[in-house]
Every structure is written in structure tokens, then in C-alpha cells.
Design a protein around this motif. Structure first.
Motif, PDB file in Angstrom:
ATOM      1  N   SER A  32      26.965 -22.566 -55.211  1.00  0.00           N
ATOM      2  CA  SER A  32      28.358 -22.810 -54.850  1.00  0.00           C
ATOM      3  C   SER A  32      29.106 -23.605 -56.107  1.00  0.00           C
ATOM      4  O   SER A  32      30.260 -23.382 -56.196  1.00  0.00           O
ATOM      5  CB  SER A  32      27.849 -24.530 -53.991  1.00  0.00           C
ATOM      6  OG  SER A  32      27.456 -24.042 -52.658  1.00  0.00           O
ATOM      7  N   SER A  36      32.574 -21.785 -56.982  1.00  0.00           N
ATOM      8  CA  SER A  36      33.697 -22.622 -57.161  1.00  0.00           C
ATOM      9  C   SER A  36      34.576 -22.430 -58.457  1.00  0.00           C
ATOM     10  O   SER A  36      35.766 -22.685 -58.432  1.00  0.00           O
ATOM     11  CB  SER A  36      33.227 -23.981 -57.224  1.00  0.00           C
ATOM     12  OG  SER A  36      32.817 -24.344 -58.587  1.00  0.00           O
ATOM     13  N   TYR A 251      39.053 -22.963 -46.008  1.00  0.00           N
ATOM     14  CA  TYR A 251      38.128 -21.788 -45.382  1.00  0.00           C
ATOM     15  C   TYR A 251      39.042 -20.941 -44.422  1.00  0.00           C
ATOM     16  O   TYR A 251      38.794 -19.771 -44.518  1.00  0.00           O
ATOM     17  CB  TYR A 251      36.946 -22.456 -44.977  1.00  0.00           C
ATOM     18  CG  TYR A 251      35.897 -22.507 -45.942  1.00  0.00           C
ATOM     19  CD1 TYR A 251      35.327 -21.360 -46.763  1.00  0.00           C
ATOM     20  CD2 TYR A 251      35.039 -23.762 -46.242  1.00  0.00           C
ATOM     21  CE1 TYR A 251      34.303 -21.400 -47.698  1.00  0.00           C
ATOM     22  CE2 TYR A 251      34.303 -23.790 -47.069  1.00  0.00           C
ATOM     23  CZ  TYR A 251      33.753 -22.920 -47.863  1.00  0.00           C
ATOM     24  OH  TYR A 251      32.962 -22.954 -48.861  1.00  0.00           O
ATOM     25  N   TYR A 256      38.540 -19.108 -50.014  1.00  0.00           N
ATOM     26  CA  TYR A 256      37.081 -19.346 -50.305  1.00  0.00           C
ATOM     27  C   TYR A 256      36.737 -19.866 -51.573  1.00  0.00           C
ATOM     28  O   TYR A 256      35.889 -20.937 -51.480  1.00  0.00           O
ATOM     29  CB  TYR A 256      36.251 -18.176 -49.857  1.00  0.00           C
ATOM     30  CG  TYR A 256      36.392 -17.413 -48.762  1.00  0.00           C
ATOM     31  CD1 TYR A 256      36.213 -18.029 -47.345  1.00  0.00           C
ATOM     32  CD2 TYR A 256      36.968 -16.033 -48.546  1.00  0.00           C
ATOM     33  CE1 TYR A 256      36.487 -17.426 -46.495  1.00  0.00           C
ATOM     34  CE2 TYR A 256      37.053 -15.389 -47.507  1.00  0.00           C
ATOM     35  CZ  TYR A 256      36.956 -16.195 -46.402  1.00  0.00           C
ATOM     36  OH  TYR A 256      37.205 -15.554 -45.183  1.00  0.00           O
ATOM     37  N   THR A 260      35.400 -23.727 -51.797  1.00  0.00           N
ATOM     38  CA  THR A 260      34.022 -24.129 -52.469  1.00  0.00           C
ATOM     39  C   THR A 260      34.162 -25.140 -53.551  1.00  0.00           C
ATOM     40  O   THR A 260      33.157 -26.091 -53.551  1.00  0.00           O
ATOM     41  CB  THR A 260      33.455 -22.721 -52.843  1.00  0.00           C
ATOM     42  OG1 THR A 260      33.294 -21.732 -51.898  1.00  0.00           O
ATOM     43  CG2 THR A 260      32.019 -22.874 -53.507  1.00  0.00           C
ATOM     44  N   ASN A 263      34.134 -28.340 -51.731  1.00  0.00           N
ATOM     45  CA  ASN A 263      32.600 -28.628 -51.539  1.00  0.00           C
ATOM     46  C   ASN A 263      32.106 -29.481 -52.637  1.00  0.00           C
ATOM     47  O   ASN A 263      31.223 -30.263 -52.578  1.00  0.00           O
ATOM     48  CB  ASN A 263      31.914 -27.499 -50.971  1.00  0.00           C
ATOM     49  CG  ASN A 263      32.070 -27.363 -49.268  1.00  0.00           C
ATOM     50  OD1 ASN A 263      32.172 -28.352 -48.752  1.00  0.00           O
ATOM     51  ND2 ASN A 263      32.167 -26.185 -49.136  1.00  0.00           N
TER      52      ASN A 263
END
Length: 288
Positions: A32, A36, A251, A256, A260, A263
Motif C-alpha cells: 500500500s 500510494s 476508488y 486507485y 491508496t 488509505n
């Protein structure tokens, strides 16, 4: 050789758990952080550095999302602690059918969060919902629970508390039952009543349970998504948008890499709040 085998034999039992932890937690976390920094889809990726993070912080509703997330986490945490403690005290007292009541209160914890969200979104409908219909019977005009920008976030938070307070109750019941009876006997000899029993014995000596409920509820509130999305999808407007729902919308839009990065930011945000809180609560527990 035999000594080495004896020292390492017990650690061999940890290998399966370590492999699972590595594959399910460590590896996805590392990936992740890597993705990112890229613009990616399901088949290709392109390294773009910190551009995703710069774009994420330019999100129009980001400040609202951070504010809503903190308010949501704080409200649900406080209510679960207070109501969970009161239920724990009530259901460890000498009342009838307390085993049945424990089961009833704990049952919502077992339900699907999405199912609970969809059910309450119907119950809270301003004109057709059963909640407002019940209020109309006693002459009260119910509000638009999920459509009023002033109360929509709190409405979702109350549903979260309804669903999760049973878990807090169970933790408190375990904490209260672990208190030695000597304290109660000493208080009885001293002539103390129910309030002193609650305030001077149960509250301080159930602090480990309180700390557990605070940490779990606060982190759960910061990471919450599914209930909010099932009930309001972040609306009306951005009133109930949390950080997690903003990320999900990205998302959905096919961004994406940006999502990410969101997140990762959410992970750092939760860590930055949870670790100092955990250290503070542990220090207070040791001081006790």
C-alpha cells in the motif's frame, strides 16, 4: 545440537502464525505504501512520487471529512463507555433475567453492519419510517434523521452505538466480576451505599476495562465506513462524509493510486491519535 533444538523447538510453533501475519498484514501494508506513490490500475503502474498525496490534500471535502471523522469517533467512544459501564453495572447486579438481557443487548454486535445500516435507513425515513410514526402517536413530529444536515452525523453515530454497545458491556461485565469481593465487604462495614460502591470501587477498579473500550471504540470510530455508507453515502452533501468514505469515492472514480494514498494517510492519522491515547491510558492505569 540438542540444546539448539530445544531452544528453537517452541519457536517453530509460531511459524504458521508468522507466515499468515506476514501475508495478510505486513505484505499488503508495504505494498500500500508503494502503490500510494504510483498511478496504477489492475494491470499496470507508473511511479509518480508524492503527487497522489498532494492531490489528496487538495480534496474539496477533506477538512469536513477529518472533522466528521473525529466527531464521529469521539461521540461513539464516549457513549459506548458510559452506556457500556451502566449496563455492566446493571447486569452484574441482582436482577432477574440478567442472562437473557445480556444476550439481547449483545445480539446487535453479531449483525451485519450493512444490514443494520439499511434497516435503520428505512426506520429513520422522515415520512414512512417507524421511528417517526411512533413519535407521531405521542404528538411529536419527528425530524428528517438522515436528511437534516444538523443531525445526520449524530443519527448514524447513535446507530453505531446501538450496534456496538453490547461488546463494551461484555468487557465491563468481565472487569466488574473480576473485582475482589473484599472491597465490597469493606465498604459495607464502612456504611457506604450504592453510589459510593459505584464511584469508589467499580469506576476506579474497572479502569482496565474502560481503557480497552476507549481504545477499541475510538479506533473503530476513526476507521468507520460501512455503516455510514449504507445509511447516507456521505450525504446530505458532505455532512456525513468520513475519511474512509472519501477514499471509497476515489476508488469508485478509478483513482486507485490517489485512494491508496488516502488509505496511507488514514493509517497515519489513526496511529497519530491512537498511540498517544494508548500510552496515556496505560500510564494512568499504572499510576492507579
Amino acid at each position: 545440537m540438542t540444546k539448539i533444538f530445544k531452544r528453537t523447538y517452541s519457536y517453530a510453533f509460531l511459524i504458521p502464525a508468522a507466515i499468515v501475519y506476514l501475508l495478510i498484514f505486513i505484505f499488503p501494508t508495504v505494498m500500500s505504501f508503494f502503490f500510494s506513490l504510483t498511478r496504477w490500475d489492475l494491470t499496470t503502474w507508473q511511479f509518480i512520487g508524492l503527487d497522489n498525496f498532494k492531490m489528496f490534500f487538495k480534496e474539496a471535502s477533506l477538512l469536513i471529512g477529518f472533522k466528521n471523522t473525529f466527531i464521529y469517533a469521539f461521540v461513539t467512544c464516549v457513549l459506548k463507555v458510559v452506556i457500556g459501564l451502566l449496563l455492566g453495572v446493571l447486569l452484574t447486579s441482582k436482577i432477574r433475567a440478567k442472562g437473557y438481557l445480556r444476550s439481547v443487548i449483545f445480539f446487535p454486535t453479531l449483525l451485519s453492519t450493512i444490514a443494520v445500516g439499511l434497516t435503520f435507513s428505512m426506520l429513520m425515513h422522515p415520512s414512512q419510517g417507524m421511528i417517526n410514526a411512533a413519535l407521531n402517536v405521542i404528538g411529536i413530529t419527528g425530524p428528517d434523521w438522515l436528511g437534516d444536515t444538523r443531525i445526520a452525523l449524530l443519527s448514524v453515530a447513535f446507530v453505531d452505538v446501538w450496534k456496538g454497545v453490547g461488546f463494551a458491556m461484555v468487557i465491563y461485565i468481565a472487569g466488574i466480576l473480576s473485582i475482589p469481593q473484599d472491597y465490597y465487604e469493606a465498604l459495607q462495614i464502612d456504611g457506604g451505599g450504592s453510589f459510593r460502591k459505584f464511584w469508589n470501587i467499580i469506576v476506579p477498579l474497572s479502569r482496565p476495562a474502560t481503557n480497552s473500550v476507549i481504545i477499541l471504540s475510538f479506533i473503530g470510530g476513526l476507521r468507520s465506513f460501512d455503516l455510514v455508507w449504507a445509511m447516507t453515502k456521505g450525504g446530505p452533501g458532505f455532512t456525513t462524509d468520513l475519511i474512509a468514505s472519501i477514499i471509497y469515492k476515489q476508488y469508485q472514480g478509478g483513482y486507485y493510486g490517489l485512494a491508496t494514498a488516502g488509505n496511507v494517510i488514514l493509517f497515519l492519522f489513526v496511529t497519530a491519535l491512537a498511540l498517544p491515547l494508548y500510552s496515556y491510558l496505560n500510564r494512568k492505569e499504572v499510576d492507579l
